[in-house]
Design an enzyme around this catalytic site. Structure first.
Site, PDB file in Angstrom:
ATOM      1  CB  CYS A 177      -0.945   0.012   1.197  1.00 27.34           C
ATOM      2  SG  CYS A 177      -2.093  -1.358   1.187  1.00 27.34           S
ATOM      3  CG  HIS A 216      -3.187   3.633   1.913  1.00 30.48           C
ATOM      4  ND1 HIS A 216      -3.681   3.191   0.700  1.00 30.48           N
ATOM      5  CD2 HIS A 216      -3.238   2.557   2.753  1.00 30.48           C
ATOM      6  CE1 HIS A 216      -4.016   1.924   0.809  1.00 30.48           C
ATOM      7  NE2 HIS A 216      -3.758   1.511   2.044  1.00 30.48           N
ATOM      8  CG  ASN A 244      -6.578  -0.727   1.172  1.00 27.98           C
ATOM      9  OD1 ASN A 244      -5.871  -0.322   0.259  1.00 27.98           O
ATOM     10  ND2 ASN A 244      -6.097  -1.165   2.313  1.00 27.98           N
TER      11      ASN A 244
HETATM   12  O1  UT7 Z   1      -3.793  -0.926   3.602  1.00 26.61           O
HETATM   13  C1  UT7 Z   1      -3.006  -1.655   4.457  1.00 26.61           C
HETATM   14  C2  UT7 Z   1      -3.246  -1.249   5.832  1.00 26.61           C
HETATM   15  N1  UT7 Z   1      -4.448  -1.855   6.343  1.00 26.61           N
HETATM   16  C3  UT7 Z   1      -5.150  -1.209   7.207  1.00 26.61           C
HETATM   17  O2  UT7 Z   1      -4.825  -0.101   7.513  1.00 26.61           O
HETATM   18  C4  UT7 Z   1      -6.298  -1.915   7.865  1.00 26.61           C
HETATM   19  C5  UT7 Z   1      -6.262  -1.622   9.320  1.00 26.61           C
HETATM   20  N2  UT7 Z   1      -7.301  -2.235  10.093  1.00 26.61           N
HETATM   21  C6  UT7 Z   1      -8.607  -1.927  10.000  1.00 26.61           C
HETATM   22  O3  UT7 Z   1      -9.011  -1.166   9.155  1.00 26.61           O
HETATM   23  C7  UT7 Z   1      -9.533  -2.519  11.037  1.00 26.61           C
HETATM   24  O4  UT7 Z   1      -8.754  -3.138  12.020  1.00 26.61           O
HETATM   25  C8  UT7 Z   1     -10.555  -3.498  10.460  1.00 26.61           C
HETATM   26  C9  UT7 Z   1     -11.598  -2.770   9.659  1.00 26.61           C
HETATM   27  C10 UT7 Z   1      -9.873  -4.546   9.623  1.00 26.61           C
HETATM   28  C11 UT7 Z   1     -11.282  -4.214  11.603  1.00 26.61           C
HETATM   29  O5  UT7 Z   1     -11.871  -3.301  12.499  1.00 26.61           O
HETATM   30  P1  UT7 Z   1     -11.642  -3.432  14.075  1.00 26.61           P
HETATM   31  O6  UT7 Z   1     -12.453  -2.379  14.704  1.00 26.61           O
HETATM   32  O7  UT7 Z   1     -10.160  -3.402  14.315  1.00 26.61           O
HETATM   33  O8  UT7 Z   1     -12.266  -4.833  14.398  1.00 26.61           O
HETATM   34  P2  UT7 Z   1     -11.555  -6.165  14.942  1.00 26.61           P
HETATM   35  O9  UT7 Z   1     -10.626  -6.740  13.954  1.00 26.61           O
HETATM   36  O10 UT7 Z   1     -11.036  -5.903  16.316  1.00 26.61           O
HETATM   37  O11 UT7 Z   1     -12.825  -7.112  15.052  1.00 26.61           O
HETATM   38  C12 UT7 Z   1     -13.922  -6.817  15.875  1.00 26.61           C
HETATM   39  C13 UT7 Z   1     -15.026  -7.847  15.640  1.00 26.61           C
HETATM   40  C14 UT7 Z   1     -14.528  -9.282  15.669  1.00 26.61           C
HETATM   41  O12 UT7 Z   1     -15.510 -10.064  16.318  1.00 26.61           O
HETATM   42  P3  UT7 Z   1     -15.305 -10.556  17.824  1.00 26.61           P
HETATM   43  O13 UT7 Z   1     -14.048 -11.377  17.792  1.00 26.61           O
HETATM   44  O14 UT7 Z   1     -15.164  -9.300  18.620  1.00 26.61           O
HETATM   45  O15 UT7 Z   1     -16.549 -11.344  18.086  1.00 26.61           O
HETATM   46  C15 UT7 Z   1     -14.487  -9.668  14.200  1.00 26.61           C
HETATM   47  O16 UT7 Z   1     -14.664 -11.056  14.005  1.00 26.61           O
HETATM   48  O17 UT7 Z   1     -15.605  -7.654  14.325  1.00 26.61           O
HETATM   49  C16 UT7 Z   1     -15.653  -8.908  13.648  1.00 26.61           C
HETATM   50  N3  UT7 Z   1     -15.555  -8.678  12.207  1.00 26.61           N
HETATM   51  C17 UT7 Z   1     -16.626  -8.476  11.422  1.00 26.61           C
HETATM   52  N4  UT7 Z   1     -17.951  -8.439  11.685  1.00 26.61           N
HETATM   53  C18 UT7 Z   1     -18.781  -8.200  10.670  1.00 26.61           C
HETATM   54  C19 UT7 Z   1     -14.432  -8.601  11.458  1.00 26.61           C
HETATM   55  N5  UT7 Z   1     -14.783  -8.369  10.178  1.00 26.61           N
HETATM   56  C20 UT7 Z   1     -16.112  -8.292  10.126  1.00 26.61           C
HETATM   57  C21 UT7 Z   1     -17.048  -8.061   9.100  1.00 26.61           C
HETATM   58  N6  UT7 Z   1     -18.352  -8.034   9.407  1.00 26.61           N
HETATM   59  N7  UT7 Z   1     -16.660  -7.851   7.819  1.00 26.61           N
END
Ligand code: UT7
Length: 326
Positions: free
Chosen positions: A116, A253, A283
């Site tokens: 990225c 980005h 993204n």
């Molecule tokens: O370009 C390269 C750089 N990449 C990035 O900058 C991405 C950086 N990260 C992010 O944007 C975020 O961390 C995400 C959008 C990927 C995830 O958001 P988050 O607030 O960090 O959520 P999390 O990973 O802590 O997950 C929270 C919950 C989990 O459930 P439990 O374990 O709390 O029950 C996940 O399983 O959200 C769940 N989850 C979803 N639920 C519904 C993860 N993906 C999804 C989804 N739909 N698509």
């Protein structure tokens, strides 16, 4: 004041494939909702390349748009750098394929891989060729077909990415060595290879012999993103010799709206100066900055003479920032 050769952006262009994939489309086959995706990421939709479209096709379309905006043709280009994570083939470089498709002369052409952060890396590399007189006019392209790296059963990643391409024409022009010069005024590039496991693709030619799928510990990457990006931005602004208060447009980005806003807040940049396209494009990895940039030029926000701040972070982990006056 000394006389220097500056890399001046004379045109920017973008290309998005036709197919729009909404959050509701994804919710039909993976356990997610439009509400979750919008709340956690700001993403409403993404584009997907047609099965017969290669990343070089996206890159060539964006390059042609940038050439038209610059009032140049492919015959004027002697350096092509494509930043991509999803090349047409393991080799030759996508840049060589783009050179052929554009009908550009036999200059320098190669790809760079910083995921990225690829576009920010590529701009900085092109600046070295232009500043030392090894090239006069460059195409710097970020192009990706990220949807081809998705594991469509992994809701934590497959909702985040999209396809697209963006490009700029960079031309060597004399400057005074002052902050009022047009061109790339400062940059900072970083990599922390110890954080590879947070974001990677689990395949490749010399390991599995397969393309592989993208794997990410999203919340860990998120945590590093805000802290790391701010340090690189400060370093790029220091090299440019200008405080962040002079930046007209912040073009980050486009990974997650919460990261964009968090970084802008920490840097003291008002949200009215942030270009955000993550809602419509998701993204698109190395393509996201030039795509957002071209959109803000087209809608009349970005104007000649303005100061731009670009930043990105991605797999590696890599990250970096550039300060550019138009
Ligand atoms: O370009 C390269 C750089 N990449 C990035 O900058 C991405 C950086 N990260 C992010 O944007 C975020 O961390 C995400 C959008 C990927 C995830 O958001 P988050 O607030 O960090 O959520 P999390 O990973 O802590 O997950 C929270 C919950 C989990 O459930 P439990 O374990 O709390 O029950 C996940 O399983 O959200 C769940 N989850 C979803 N639920 C519904 C993860 N993906 C999804 C989804 N739909 N698509």
């Amino acid at each position: 004041m000394s006389s220097v050769l500056r890399s001046v952006v004379t045109g920017v262009g973008g290309y998005l494939p036709d197919e729009v994939v909404t959050n509701d489309d994804l919710a039909k086959f993976v356990e997610t909702t439009d509400a979750w995706i919008v709340e956690r990421t700001g993403i409403h939709q993404r584009r997907r390349a047609a099965p017969d479209q290669a990343v070089s096709d996206l890159a060539t379309a964006a390059a042609n748009a940038a050439l038209a905006a610059a009032g140049r043709t492919a015959a004027d280009i002697d350096l092509i750098i494509v930043a991509t994570t999803t090349p047409d083939l393991t080799f030759p470089a996508t840049a060589a394929i783009v050179q052929r498709k554009l009908g550009a002369p036999q200059g320098i052409a190669f790809d760079i891989q910083a995921v990225c952060s690829g576009f920010v890396y590529a701009l900085s590399i092109a600046d070295g060729f232009l500043a030392r007189g090894h090239a006069k006019r460059a195409l710097v392209i970020g192009a990706e077909t990220m949807t081809r790296l998705m594991d469509w059963t992994d809701r934590g990643t497959c909702v985040l990415f999209g396809d697209g391409a963006g490009a700029v024409v960079l031309e060597a022009m004399p400057g005074e060595g002052a902050v009022t010069d047009r061109g790339l005024l400062g940059f900072a590039l970083r990599c922390d290879g110890t954080k590879q496991d947070l974001l990677y693709v689990d395949g490749g030619p010399s390991t599995t012999g397969t393309v592989g799928h993208l794997r990410m510990q999203g919340n860990q990457v998120f945590r590093h993103a805000v802290i790391n990006i701010c340090e690189a931005v400060e370093a790029a602004a220091a090299e440019a010799g200008t405080p962040l208060s002079t930046v007209d447009w912040f073009i980050p980005h486009q990974a997650n709206r919460r990261i964009l806003e968090g970084v802008a807040r920490r840097l003291g940049i008002d949200e009215s100066r942030v270009v955000s396209t993550v809602g419509e494009h998701a993204n698109t990895s190395a393509a996201s900055i030039p795509l957002a940039w071209s959109q803000a030029v087209q809608d009349g926000r970005i104007k000649p003479g303005q100061l731009l701040l670009l930043e990105a972070m991605g797999g590696g982990l890599t990250w970096g920032a550039c300060v550019i006056r138009l």
